[in-house]
Design a protein around this motif. Structure first.
Motif, PDB file in Angstrom:
ATOM      1  N   SER A 107      32.687 -37.155 100.607  1.00 16.99           N
ATOM      2  CA  SER A 107      33.466 -36.702 101.762  1.00 16.99           C
ATOM      3  C   SER A 107      33.531 -35.183 101.826  1.00 16.99           C
ATOM      4  O   SER A 107      33.443 -34.586 102.905  1.00 16.99           O
ATOM      5  CB  SER A 107      34.889 -37.279 101.707  1.00 16.99           C
ATOM      6  N   MET A 108      33.706 -34.540 100.659  1.00 17.92           N
ATOM      7  CA  MET A 108      33.771 -33.082 100.631  1.00 17.92           C
ATOM      8  C   MET A 108      32.435 -32.469 101.061  1.00 17.92           C
ATOM      9  O   MET A 108      32.391 -31.519 101.839  1.00 17.92           O
ATOM     10  CB  MET A 108      34.133 -32.588  99.225  1.00 17.92           C
ATOM     11  N   LEU A 109      31.343 -33.023 100.540  1.00 13.52           N
ATOM     12  CA  LEU A 109      30.022 -32.511 100.893  1.00 13.52           C
ATOM     13  C   LEU A 109      29.756 -32.678 102.390  1.00 13.52           C
ATOM     14  O   LEU A 109      29.201 -31.784 103.043  1.00 13.52           O
ATOM     15  CB  LEU A 109      28.947 -33.241 100.088  1.00 13.52           C
ATOM     16  N   SER A 110      30.143 -33.821 102.934  1.00 14.75           N
ATOM     17  CA  SER A 110      29.951 -34.075 104.355  1.00 14.75           C
ATOM     18  C   SER A 110      30.765 -33.096 105.195  1.00 14.75           C
ATOM     19  O   SER A 110      30.283 -32.565 106.201  1.00 14.75           O
ATOM     20  CB  SER A 110      30.347 -35.513 104.690  1.00 14.75           C
ATOM     21  N   ALA A 111      32.012 -32.839 104.779  1.00 21.94           N
ATOM     22  CA  ALA A 111      32.882 -31.930 105.522  1.00 21.94           C
ATOM     23  C   ALA A 111      32.333 -30.507 105.505  1.00 21.94           C
ATOM     24  O   ALA A 111      32.361 -29.803 106.515  1.00 21.94           O
ATOM     25  CB  ALA A 111      34.294 -31.966 104.934  1.00 21.94           C
ATOM     26  N   VAL A 112      31.831 -30.080 104.342  1.00 23.54           N
ATOM     27  CA  VAL A 112      31.257 -28.742 104.239  1.00 23.54           C
ATOM     28  C   VAL A 112      30.011 -28.638 105.120  1.00 23.54           C
ATOM     29  O   VAL A 112      29.820 -27.660 105.853  1.00 23.54           O
ATOM     30  CB  VAL A 112      30.908 -28.408 102.773  1.00 23.54           C
ATOM     31  N   ARG A 113      29.178 -29.665 105.036  1.00 22.81           N
ATOM     32  CA  ARG A 113      27.906 -29.649 105.756  1.00 22.81           C
ATOM     33  C   ARG A 113      28.113 -29.673 107.271  1.00 22.81           C
ATOM     34  O   ARG A 113      27.398 -28.994 108.016  1.00 22.81           O
ATOM     35  CB  ARG A 113      27.073 -30.859 105.327  1.00 22.81           C
ATOM     36  N   GLN A 114      29.102 -30.433 107.735  1.00 19.78           N
ATOM     37  CA  GLN A 114      29.301 -30.614 109.172  1.00 19.78           C
ATOM     38  C   GLN A 114      30.441 -29.766 109.724  1.00 19.78           C
ATOM     39  O   GLN A 114      30.786 -29.899 110.906  1.00 19.78           O
ATOM     40  CB  GLN A 114      29.559 -32.095 109.471  1.00 19.78           C
ATOM     41  N   TYR A 115      30.997 -28.892 108.868  1.00 22.55           N
ATOM     42  CA  TYR A 115      32.120 -28.058 109.276  1.00 22.55           C
ATOM     43  C   TYR A 115      33.246 -28.901 109.889  1.00 22.55           C
ATOM     44  O   TYR A 115      33.572 -28.829 111.070  1.00 22.55           O
ATOM     45  CB  TYR A 115      31.684 -26.957 110.244  1.00 22.55           C
ATOM     46  N   GLU A 116      33.822 -29.748 109.035  1.00 22.04           N
ATOM     47  CA  GLU A 116      34.900 -30.628 109.466  1.00 22.04           C
ATOM     48  C   GLU A 116      36.109 -30.472 108.553  1.00 22.04           C
ATOM     49  O   GLU A 116      35.991 -30.056 107.393  1.00 22.04           O
ATOM     50  CB  GLU A 116      34.444 -32.089 109.440  1.00 22.04           C
ATOM     51  N   ALA A 117      37.250 -30.846 109.093  1.00 21.66           N
ATOM     52  CA  ALA A 117      38.455 -30.994 108.292  1.00 21.66           C
ATOM     53  C   ALA A 117      38.534 -32.452 107.865  1.00 21.66           C
ATOM     54  O   ALA A 117      38.086 -33.348 108.587  1.00 21.66           O
ATOM     55  CB  ALA A 117      39.685 -30.609 109.095  1.00 21.66           C
ATOM     56  N   VAL A 118      39.090 -32.691 106.682  1.00 19.42           N
ATOM     57  CA  VAL A 118      39.211 -34.047 106.180  1.00 19.42           C
ATOM     58  C   VAL A 118      40.623 -34.244 105.633  1.00 19.42           C
ATOM     59  O   VAL A 118      41.214 -33.317 105.057  1.00 19.42           O
ATOM     60  CB  VAL A 118      38.148 -34.331 105.086  1.00 19.42           C
ATOM     61  N   GLU A 119      41.173 -35.424 105.838  1.00 15.52           N
ATOM     62  CA  GLU A 119      42.517 -35.709 105.337  1.00 15.52           C
ATOM     63  C   GLU A 119      42.407 -36.285 103.929  1.00 15.52           C
ATOM     64  O   GLU A 119      41.664 -37.234 103.694  1.00 15.52           O
ATOM     65  CB  GLU A 119      43.241 -36.688 106.251  1.00 15.52           C
ATOM     66  N   ARG A 139      47.349 -34.552 103.268  1.00 17.80           N
ATOM     67  CA  ARG A 139      47.254 -33.270 103.961  1.00 17.80           C
ATOM     68  C   ARG A 139      45.834 -33.093 104.497  1.00 17.80           C
ATOM     69  O   ARG A 139      44.894 -33.673 103.980  1.00 17.80           O
ATOM     70  CB  ARG A 139      47.625 -32.107 103.046  1.00 17.80           C
ATOM     71  N   TRP A 140      45.710 -32.268 105.506  1.00 16.11           N
ATOM     72  CA  TRP A 140      44.405 -31.936 106.057  1.00 16.11           C
ATOM     73  C   TRP A 140      43.892 -30.655 105.405  1.00 16.11           C
ATOM     74  O   TRP A 140      44.642 -29.681 105.260  1.00 16.11           O
ATOM     75  CB  TRP A 140      44.482 -31.723 107.566  1.00 16.11           C
ATOM     76  N   ILE A 141      42.627 -30.668 105.017  1.00 19.97           N
ATOM     77  CA  ILE A 141      41.996 -29.457 104.499  1.00 19.97           C
ATOM     78  C   ILE A 141      40.634 -29.290 105.178  1.00 19.97           C
ATOM     79  O   ILE A 141      40.023 -30.268 105.613  1.00 19.97           O
ATOM     80  CB  ILE A 141      41.805 -29.478 102.971  1.00 19.97           C
ATOM     81  N   THR A 142      40.195 -28.046 105.260  1.00 17.85           N
ATOM     82  CA  THR A 142      38.860 -27.748 105.795  1.00 17.85           C
ATOM     83  C   THR A 142      38.053 -27.097 104.677  1.00 17.85           C
ATOM     84  O   THR A 142      38.133 -25.891 104.464  1.00 17.85           O
ATOM     85  CB  THR A 142      38.939 -26.803 107.007  1.00 17.85           C
ATOM     86  N   PRO A 143      37.294 -27.881 103.919  1.00 13.59           N
ATOM     87  CA  PRO A 143      36.530 -27.313 102.805  1.00 13.59           C
ATOM     88  C   PRO A 143      35.278 -26.595 103.302  1.00 13.59           C
ATOM     89  O   PRO A 143      34.649 -27.025 104.270  1.00 13.59           O
ATOM     90  CB  PRO A 143      36.160 -28.545 101.967  1.00 13.59           C
ATOM     91  N   HIS A 144      34.950 -25.496 102.641  1.00 11.52           N
ATOM     92  CA  HIS A 144      33.723 -24.789 103.027  1.00 11.52           C
ATOM     93  C   HIS A 144      32.818 -24.499 101.831  1.00 11.52           C
ATOM     94  O   HIS A 144      31.702 -24.011 102.003  1.00 11.52           O
ATOM     95  CB  HIS A 144      34.055 -23.473 103.747  1.00 11.52           C
ATOM     96  N   ARG A 149      41.802 -34.437  91.433  1.00 11.96           N
ATOM     97  CA  ARG A 149      43.156 -34.731  91.911  1.00 11.96           C
ATOM     98  C   ARG A 149      43.171 -35.239  93.347  1.00 11.96           C
ATOM     99  O   ARG A 149      44.238 -35.546  93.882  1.00 11.96           O
ATOM    100  CB  ARG A 149      44.040 -33.486  91.787  1.00 11.96           C
ATOM    101  N   ILE A 150      42.013 -35.293  93.981  1.00 16.86           N
ATOM    102  CA  ILE A 150      41.926 -35.905  95.307  1.00 16.86           C
ATOM    103  C   ILE A 150      41.764 -37.409  95.099  1.00 16.86           C
ATOM    104  O   ILE A 150      40.720 -37.882  94.647  1.00 16.86           O
ATOM    105  CB  ILE A 150      40.742 -35.336  96.109  1.00 16.86           C
ATOM    106  N   LEU A 151      42.796 -38.155  95.392  1.00  8.67           N
ATOM    107  CA  LEU A 151      42.814 -39.585  95.086  1.00  8.67           C
ATOM    108  C   LEU A 151      42.036 -40.409  96.108  1.00  8.67           C
ATOM    109  O   LEU A 151      41.435 -41.423  95.758  1.00  8.67           O
ATOM    110  CB  LEU A 151      44.265 -40.070  95.007  1.00  8.67           C
ATOM    111  N   GLU A 152      42.051 -39.980  97.350  1.00  9.74           N
ATOM    112  CA  GLU A 152      41.296 -40.679  98.388  1.00  9.74           C
ATOM    113  C   GLU A 152      41.240 -39.802  99.632  1.00  9.74           C
ATOM    114  O   GLU A 152      41.958 -38.805  99.749  1.00  9.74           O
ATOM    115  CB  GLU A 152      41.927 -42.040  98.723  1.00  9.74           C
ATOM    116  N   THR A 153      40.382 -40.165 100.562  1.00  7.54           N
ATOM    117  CA  THR A 153      40.263 -39.434 101.819  1.00  7.54           C
ATOM    118  C   THR A 153      40.312 -40.421 102.973  1.00  7.54           C
ATOM    119  O   THR A 153      40.020 -41.606 102.813  1.00  7.54           O
ATOM    120  CB  THR A 153      38.942 -38.651 101.896  1.00  7.54           C
ATOM    121  N   ARG A 154      40.693 -39.927 104.128  1.00  5.24           N
ATOM    122  CA  ARG A 154      40.688 -40.768 105.331  1.00  5.24           C
ATOM    123  C   ARG A 154      40.589 -39.856 106.552  1.00  5.24           C
ATOM    124  O   ARG A 154      41.301 -38.866 106.677  1.00  5.24           O
ATOM    125  CB  ARG A 154      41.949 -41.625 105.408  1.00  5.24           C
ATOM    126  N   GLY A 155      39.710 -40.190 107.435  1.00  6.32           N
ATOM    127  CA  GLY A 155      39.603 -39.471 108.701  1.00  6.32           C
ATOM    128  C   GLY A 155      39.039 -38.069 108.590  1.00  6.32           C
ATOM    129  O   GLY A 155      39.100 -37.426 107.542  1.00  6.32           O
TER     130      GLY A 155
END
Length: 298
Positions: free
Chosen positions: A129-141, A155-160, A188-194
């Protein structure tokens, strides 16, 4: 890549690099080594060895008794630049279980050991999920467990970017709650959604974009002979070396090198190196990390 590899297909060039790797680090190579590593036919392995001799005619001599090619006294690398760090990183990767011995270019494994580090429980889905968010410039919950909270929190974060502090991997991200860039440990990231479009561009993270150059030298309390040893250990010239680091990673770098404490608080033989300029020189970047302020770590 050296000129000897000019005009070759990538697969062929890679096998010639392997031949040279074995010649340099282990003194010899044979057809079976090439066949086992690259799963090629016997004729192809023979062809590779013949081609290597054509491109580097003075590097290998065929030993009939050993039935292998050995490095000659005139050996000069043509296809690779011998890299001690690359060789030792393969040993470490095998020791850590990251690399299967059959996938390493090493044919001979010296007796070796690695000081173990506890395994970090990073979930594959989280990293994906983190790699996808970085690659596609997305925020992930994310559902994150911080030390400052007794319960995990969404919480929402925008990883880069991803960062490694020497022991742990984290995501460098803009935090939608605190509205600052922070480090989120992947374990410490237990899960992601959206997901949704990113909130802020990576260029706004000035602590990640900016670099600090540390000047390091031997501890002044060491003898001249000891200083020379430390200079060799760290590749110093004229009694110092420079280390470039992202400002966001300065705290971790100083801590890992043991430079986060007063150099006089430990014996010179234990401290060994010091910063040649005071911490205040680095515009408060270390202070931010050390005090755990919002732009440091989550």
């Amino acid at each position: 890549m050296a000129l000897a590899g000019a005009g070759l297909k990538w697969g062929v060039e890679r096998r010639l690099e392997f031949i040279e790797f074995r010649l340099f680090w282990e003194g010899g190579v044979n057809r079976a080594d090439i066949i086992e590593m690259f799963d090629v036919s016997v004729p192809q392995a023979s062809k590779d060895l013949t081609l290597y001799q054509e491109r580097a005619p003075h590097n290998a001599i065929y030993d009939k008794s050993a039935k292998r090619y050995i490095a000659s006294d005139a050996f000069t690398p043509c296809f690779l630049k011998p890299d001690p760090d690359g060789y030792l990183s393969q040993l470490r990767s095998v020791a850590d279980g990251i690399l299967d011995p059959s996938q390493a270019w090493l044919g001979y494994f010296p007796s070796f050991g690695v000081a173990p580090s506890p395994a970090r429980g990073i979930r594959a889905e989280v990293l994906r999920s983190m790699l996808s968010a970085v690659r596609q410039y997305e925020a992930v919950e994310i559902r994150y467990q911080s030390l400052s909270s007794s319960e995990p929190r969404w919480r929402w974060i925008t990883p880069h970017a991803l960062g490694f502090d020497g022991f742990r991997w984290h995501a460098r991200a803009f935090c939608g709650v605190d509205r600052v860039f922070k480090d989120f440990l992947l374990s410490r990231i237990l899960e992601t959604r959206g997901s949704k479009p990113g909130e802020i561009e990576a260029g706004a993270d000035t602590d990640w974009q900016d670099e600090v150059t540390l000047e390091i030298g031997p501890h002044p309390g060491l003898s001249d002979a000891q200083k020379k040893v430390i200079a060799l250990d760290y590749g110093m010239r004229e009694g110092k070396t420079r280390v470039k680091v992202r400002r966001a990673l300065l705290y971790y770098t100083l801590k890992r090198l043991g430079l986060d404490v007063d150099p006089n608080s430990r014996a010179p033989q234990d401290q060994q190196i010091i910063l040649l300029e005071p911490l205040a020189t680095y515009s408060g970047a270390y202070a931010n990390g050390a005090t755990g302020t919002a732009n440091a770590r989550a």
